[in-house]
Design a protein around this motif. Structure first.
Motif, PDB file in Angstrom:
ATOM      1  N   ALA A 110       0.850  -1.197   0.000  1.00 41.06           N
ATOM      2  CA  ALA A 110       0.000   0.000   0.000  1.00 41.06           C
ATOM      3  C   ALA A 110       0.879   1.238   0.000  1.00 41.06           C
ATOM      4  CB  ALA A 110      -0.890   0.002   1.230  1.00 41.06           C
ATOM      5  N   LEU A 111       0.594   2.162  -0.917  1.00 43.33           N
ATOM      6  CA  LEU A 111       1.239   3.473  -0.852  1.00 43.33           C
ATOM      7  C   LEU A 111       0.270   4.381  -0.106  1.00 43.33           C
ATOM      8  CD1 LEU A 111       2.740   2.097  -3.394  1.00 43.33           C
ATOM      9  CD2 LEU A 111       3.453   4.435  -3.867  1.00 43.33           C
ATOM     10  N   VAL A 112       0.689   4.813   1.069  1.00 46.08           N
ATOM     11  CA  VAL A 112      -0.242   5.527   1.945  1.00 46.08           C
ATOM     12  C   VAL A 112      -0.138   7.038   1.783  1.00 46.08           C
ATOM     13  CG1 VAL A 112      -0.526   3.706   3.662  1.00 46.08           C
ATOM     14  CG2 VAL A 112       1.381   5.314   3.885  1.00 46.08           C
ATOM     15  N   SER A 113      -1.197   7.695   2.232  1.00 51.96           N
ATOM     16  CA  SER A 113      -1.310   9.134   2.065  1.00 51.96           C
ATOM     17  C   SER A 113      -2.385   9.637   3.029  1.00 51.96           C
ATOM     18  CB  SER A 113      -1.724   9.406   0.616  1.00 51.96           C
ATOM     19  OG  SER A 113      -2.031  10.755   0.452  1.00 51.96           O
ATOM     20  N   TYR A 114      -2.697  10.939   2.941  1.00 54.27           N
ATOM     21  CA  TYR A 114      -3.817  11.415   3.754  1.00 54.27           C
ATOM     22  C   TYR A 114      -5.104  11.454   2.929  1.00 54.27           C
ATOM     23  CZ  TYR A 114      -3.104  16.068   1.625  1.00 54.27           C
ATOM     24  OH  TYR A 114      -2.960  17.101   0.744  1.00 54.27           O
ATOM     25  N   SER A 115      -5.049  10.962   1.685  1.00 57.22           N
ATOM     26  CA  SER A 115      -6.273  10.941   0.878  1.00 57.22           C
ATOM     27  C   SER A 115      -6.447   9.578   0.227  1.00 57.22           C
ATOM     28  CB  SER A 115      -6.222  12.034  -0.184  1.00 57.22           C
ATOM     29  OG  SER A 115      -5.338  11.652  -1.211  1.00 57.22           O
ATOM     30  N   ASN A 116      -7.609   9.343  -0.362  1.00 56.12           N
ATOM     31  CA  ASN A 116      -7.904   8.047  -0.972  1.00 56.12           C
ATOM     32  C   ASN A 116      -8.221   8.190  -2.455  1.00 56.12           C
ATOM     33  OD1 ASN A 116      -7.906   6.262   1.385  1.00 56.12           O
ATOM     34  ND2 ASN A 116      -9.616   7.550   2.064  1.00 56.12           N
ATOM     35  N   PHE A 117      -7.452   7.521  -3.309  1.00 59.37           N
ATOM     36  CA  PHE A 117      -7.767   7.340  -4.727  1.00 59.37           C
ATOM     37  C   PHE A 117      -8.340   8.596  -5.387  1.00 59.37           C
ATOM     38  CE2 PHE A 117      -8.106   3.342  -2.427  1.00 59.37           C
ATOM     39  CZ  PHE A 117      -7.136   2.594  -3.089  1.00 59.37           C
ATOM     40  N   GLY A 118      -7.585   9.667  -5.317  1.00 58.91           N
ATOM     41  CA  GLY A 118      -7.989  10.857  -6.068  1.00 58.91           C
ATOM     42  C   GLY A 118      -8.855  11.836  -5.305  1.00 58.91           C
ATOM     43  N   SER A 119      -9.062  11.635  -3.998  1.00 61.34           N
ATOM     44  CA  SER A 119      -9.934  12.563  -3.264  1.00 61.34           C
ATOM     45  C   SER A 119      -9.257  13.918  -3.030  1.00 61.34           C
ATOM     46  CB  SER A 119     -10.388  11.947  -1.945  1.00 61.34           C
ATOM     47  OG  SER A 119      -9.290  11.744  -1.091  1.00 61.34           O
ATOM     48  N   THR A 120      -7.939  13.982  -3.177  1.00 60.09           N
ATOM     49  CA  THR A 120      -7.227  15.270  -3.145  1.00 60.09           C
ATOM     50  C   THR A 120      -6.389  15.341  -4.417  1.00 60.09           C
ATOM     51  OG1 THR A 120      -7.087  15.182  -0.759  1.00 60.09           O
ATOM     52  CG2 THR A 120      -5.589  16.686  -1.841  1.00 60.09           C
ATOM     53  N   ARG A 121      -6.338  16.512  -5.034  1.00 58.81           N
ATOM     54  CA  ARG A 121      -5.734  16.568  -6.362  1.00 58.81           C
ATOM     55  C   ARG A 121      -4.404  17.323  -6.418  1.00 58.81           C
ATOM     56  NH1 ARG A 121      -8.470  14.237 -10.056  1.00 58.81           N
ATOM     57  NH2 ARG A 121     -10.570  13.553  -9.518  1.00 58.81           N
ATOM     58  N   GLN A 122      -3.775  17.485  -5.279  1.00 53.96           N
ATOM     59  CA  GLN A 122      -2.498  18.194  -5.295  1.00 53.96           C
ATOM     60  C   GLN A 122      -1.552  17.659  -4.220  1.00 53.96           C
ATOM     61  OE1 GLN A 122      -3.516  22.228  -4.431  1.00 53.96           O
ATOM     62  NE2 GLN A 122      -5.000  21.631  -2.901  1.00 53.96           N
ATOM     63  N   GLY A 123      -0.308  18.172  -4.232  1.00 53.67           N
ATOM     64  CA  GLY A 123       0.650  17.835  -3.171  1.00 53.67           C
ATOM     65  C   GLY A 123       1.055  16.377  -3.166  1.00 53.67           C
ATOM     66  N   SER A 124       1.390  15.874  -1.965  1.00 53.38           N
ATOM     67  CA  SER A 124       1.937  14.513  -1.885  1.00 53.38           C
ATOM     68  C   SER A 124       0.970  13.428  -2.380  1.00 53.38           C
ATOM     69  CB  SER A 124       2.427  14.222  -0.464  1.00 53.38           C
ATOM     70  OG  SER A 124       1.369  14.250   0.439  1.00 53.38           O
ATOM     71  N   PRO A 125      -0.376  13.552  -2.189  1.00 55.58           N
ATOM     72  CA  PRO A 125      -1.254  12.510  -2.726  1.00 55.58           C
ATOM     73  C   PRO A 125      -1.106  12.343  -4.236  1.00 55.58           C
ATOM     74  CG  PRO A 125      -2.452  13.868  -1.179  1.00 55.58           C
ATOM     75  CD  PRO A 125      -1.135  14.528  -1.393  1.00 55.58           C
ATOM     76  N   LEU A 126      -0.913  13.481  -4.921  1.00 52.17           N
ATOM     77  CA  LEU A 126      -0.764  13.419  -6.373  1.00 52.17           C
ATOM     78  C   LEU A 126       0.511  12.659  -6.750  1.00 52.17           C
ATOM     79  CD1 LEU A 126      -2.051  14.353  -9.000  1.00 52.17           C
ATOM     80  CD2 LEU A 126      -0.675  16.428  -8.858  1.00 52.17           C
ATOM     81  N   ARG A 127       1.611  12.922  -6.004  1.00 47.64           N
ATOM     82  CA  ARG A 127       2.878  12.216  -6.283  1.00 47.64           C
ATOM     83  C   ARG A 127       2.692  10.709  -6.048  1.00 47.64           C
ATOM     84  NH1 ARG A 127       5.123  16.752  -3.985  1.00 47.64           N
ATOM     85  NH2 ARG A 127       5.353  15.904  -1.892  1.00 47.64           N
ATOM     86  N   VAL A 128       1.981  10.392  -4.980  1.00 48.59           N
ATOM     87  CA  VAL A 128       1.757   8.975  -4.657  1.00 48.59           C
ATOM     88  C   VAL A 128       0.922   8.322  -5.758  1.00 48.59           C
ATOM     89  CG1 VAL A 128       0.739   7.379  -2.982  1.00 48.59           C
ATOM     90  CG2 VAL A 128       1.939   9.413  -2.174  1.00 48.59           C
ATOM     91  N   ARG A 129      -0.116   9.033  -6.178  1.00 55.35           N
ATOM     92  CA  ARG A 129      -1.008   8.469  -7.213  1.00 55.35           C
ATOM     93  C   ARG A 129      -0.231   8.208  -8.504  1.00 55.35           C
ATOM     94  NH1 ARG A 129      -5.158  12.454  -7.997  1.00 55.35           N
ATOM     95  NH2 ARG A 129      -4.911  12.435  -5.751  1.00 55.35           N
ATOM     96  N   LYS A 130       0.643   9.173  -8.861  1.00 56.45           N
ATOM     97  CA  LYS A 130       1.435   9.005 -10.094  1.00 56.45           C
ATOM     98  C   LYS A 130       2.391   7.817  -9.963  1.00 56.45           C
ATOM     99  CE  LYS A 130       1.500  13.586 -12.131  1.00 56.45           C
ATOM    100  NZ  LYS A 130       2.228  14.855 -12.170  1.00 56.45           N
ATOM    101  N   ALA A 131       2.932   7.630  -8.766  1.00 57.32           N
ATOM    102  CA  ALA A 131       3.840   6.493  -8.542  1.00 57.32           C
ATOM    103  C   ALA A 131       3.081   5.182  -8.755  1.00 57.32           C
ATOM    104  CB  ALA A 131       4.413   6.546  -7.130  1.00 57.32           C
ATOM    105  N   VAL A 132       1.855   5.117  -8.218  1.00 56.48           N
ATOM    106  CA  VAL A 132       1.043   3.896  -8.364  1.00 56.48           C
ATOM    107  C   VAL A 132       0.721   3.669  -9.845  1.00 56.48           C
ATOM    108  CG1 VAL A 132      -1.187   2.837  -7.820  1.00 56.48           C
ATOM    109  CG2 VAL A 132       0.102   4.010  -6.035  1.00 56.48           C
ATOM    110  N   GLN A 133       0.362   4.741 -10.525  1.00 52.58           N
ATOM    111  CA  GLN A 133       0.039   4.644 -11.957  1.00 52.58           C
ATOM    112  C   GLN A 133       1.242   4.073 -12.725  1.00 52.58           C
ATOM    113  OE1 GLN A 133      -1.162   8.452 -13.387  1.00 52.58           O
ATOM    114  NE2 GLN A 133      -1.659   7.688 -15.440  1.00 52.58           N
ATOM    115  N   TYR A 134       2.423   4.597 -12.410  1.00 57.73           N
ATOM    116  CA  TYR A 134       3.653   4.128 -13.064  1.00 57.73           C
ATOM    117  C   TYR A 134       3.874   2.636 -12.794  1.00 57.73           C
ATOM    118  CZ  TYR A 134       8.665   3.526 -13.889  1.00 57.73           C
ATOM    119  OH  TYR A 134       9.875   3.060 -14.322  1.00 57.73           O
ATOM    120  N   LEU A 135       3.652   2.241 -11.547  1.00 55.73           N
ATOM    121  CA  LEU A 135       3.863   0.828 -11.176  1.00 55.73           C
ATOM    122  C   LEU A 135       2.830  -0.071 -11.859  1.00 55.73           C
ATOM    123  CD1 LEU A 135       4.647   1.412  -7.397  1.00 55.73           C
ATOM    124  CD2 LEU A 135       6.251   0.481  -9.068  1.00 55.73           C
ATOM    125  N   HIS A 136       1.579   0.387 -11.924  1.00 56.77           N
ATOM    126  CA  HIS A 136       0.538  -0.413 -12.584  1.00 56.77           C
ATOM    127  C   HIS A 136       0.860  -0.593 -14.063  1.00 56.77           C
ATOM    128  CE1 HIS A 136      -2.890   0.242  -9.417  1.00 56.77           C
ATOM    129  NE2 HIS A 136      -1.905  -0.509  -8.981  1.00 56.77           N
TER     130      HIS A 136
END
Ligand code: ACO
Length: 364
Positions: A230-256
């Protein structure tokens, strides 16, 4: 009556706590025992950078007596001998290397030349290389690089960054990503969890987060455990669209996209990472399915470092590490002021690392 009740209750709680502790220690001991048995099967020559500190010297004594490693003591000779005498620690027959002494002059000169050649096009001049050889972290890592020792264990008396920098500059990474990160094994009653990055990359980009995930997955597999990440954050699957959640989401996208077989998902809050039932109710679409997460990648060094230290202080857990991932030689860095037991455990990890590491670059 109330008083008796309270006393009774606390005894019950203590008993329950004791049982839990035993269970947990059983798990912890098994992992540590496995590593130390493997270390003893082929002990290696390990440099202890801060041998002139009591806890390190005490750990060296245990390591030698249990046959975990062949220790090399790096430090101030007078201080080492004084500590040994005061605490009745037998250092007879152990090599002591004091970089300040005259007989180390040639060795230092040789190491300085090696370092200069490595880094002369990265801004290092010969005078600085000579000066750096008075720093025992540079000197000790150089011993490993020169093939005069099999592994290095430092960091007890210096800041993590000051211990790891010589390793990064002299030894570098062992993988096609050219990446290094730090991991802790958090032993809980539910089993081990692997936390990263807890020690190295302070402002990770999405690519750094993805690379840290790959290094960690590679390490978890060495324990014969299927990583569920799990790549953790303070938001879930796109519920925040900036800052560290966005970096985490992009990392997951890259891995997928690039590693479709990996069981990894995010970004998600920690409660959804650690509670599969809750996750399945709210986010049934994740690649994790109903599996229990065992590997947690944090969005920043601060969050990872804070998380494991909080668990260490508040939770009923044992912590093993930091395990340095992706470094080309068996170099390990202790937490500052680590306990004797932690130093002995890390010495075992360093020996096993020295038994298994070769100079090949790992494809990740
Ligand atoms: N992976 C691979 N290579 C790296 C990495 C990395 N993560 N980080 C740096 N490097 C490389 C650099 O690119 C550089 O390469 P070069 O040979 O081309 O010069 C080399 O390592 C040396 O880098 P420096 O520039 O000298 O060092 P830098 O300023 O990048 O600092 C350091 C690296 C020391 C790891 C820094 O990132 C840091 O301080 N991290 C935080 C450490 C810390 O305080 N951890 C928390 C406490 S630890 C605990 O609680 C146990």
């Amino acid at each position: 009556a109330i008083e008796t009740g309270v006393a009774r209750k606390s005894i019950d709680n203590w008993e329950a706590y004791r049982i839990e502790l035993m269970k947990r220690m059983g798990l912890y001991n098994k992992l540590v025992r496995d590593v130390s048995v493997k270390a003893k099967s082929d002990p290696k020559k390990i440099v202890f950078a801060d041998a002139d500190h009591f806890k390190v010297l005490k750990a060296v004594d245990i390591v030698r007596n249990e046959g975990i490693a062949h220790p090399v003591l790096l430090g101030d000779r007078t201080a080492i001998l004084k500590l040994a005498e005061e605490n009745k620690i037998d250092v007879e027959g152990l090599p002591i290397i004091d970089p300040k002494e005259e007989d180390q002059k040639d060795r230092k000169e040789n190491y300085a030349q090696m370092l200069f050649e490595k880094r002369m096009r990265k801004g290092l001049n010969k005078e600085d290389a000579c000066r750096l050889m008075n720093d025992r972290n540079y000197f000790g890592v150089m011993m490993v690089e020169a093939g005069e020792a099999d592994g290095f264990l430092g960091g007890f008396a210096s800041k993590y960054a000051d211990t790891i920098r010589p390793a990064l500059q002299i030894v570098g990474s062992n993988n096609t990503l050219n990446h290094i990160a730090g991991m802790y094994i958090v032993m809980t009653k539910k089993g081990p969890y692997f936390f990263a990055d807890t020690t190295v990359n302070y402002q990770p980009s999405s690519r750094t987060l993805a690379d840290t995930t790959l290094l960690t997955v590679n390490e978890v597999k060495k324990f014969n455990i299927e990583p569920v990440v799990a790549l953790v954050s303070y938001s879930n699957f796109g519920s925040t669209r900036q800052g560290s959640p966005l970096r985490v989401r992009k990392a997951v996208q890259y891995l997928h996209e690039n590693y479709p077989n990996l069981i990894v998902d995010g970004e998600m809050q920690a409660n959804y990472a650690f509670n599969a039932e809750l996750r399945m109710k709210k986010f049934p679409f994740t690649k994790l399915g109903s599996r229990e997460v065992n590997t947690v990648i944090f969005p920043s060094l601060s969050s990872g470092n804070i998380a494991y230290k909080m668990m260490q202080q508040l939770g009923q857990v044992e912590i093993i590490g930091p395990v340095l991932l992706g470094i080309r030689k068996p170099i390990h860095v202790l937490q500052m002021q680590a306990s004797v037991r932690e130093i002995v455990d890390m010495a075992s990890i360093t020996v096993v690392d020295a038994q298994t590491k070769d100079d090949d670059i790992i494809e990740l």
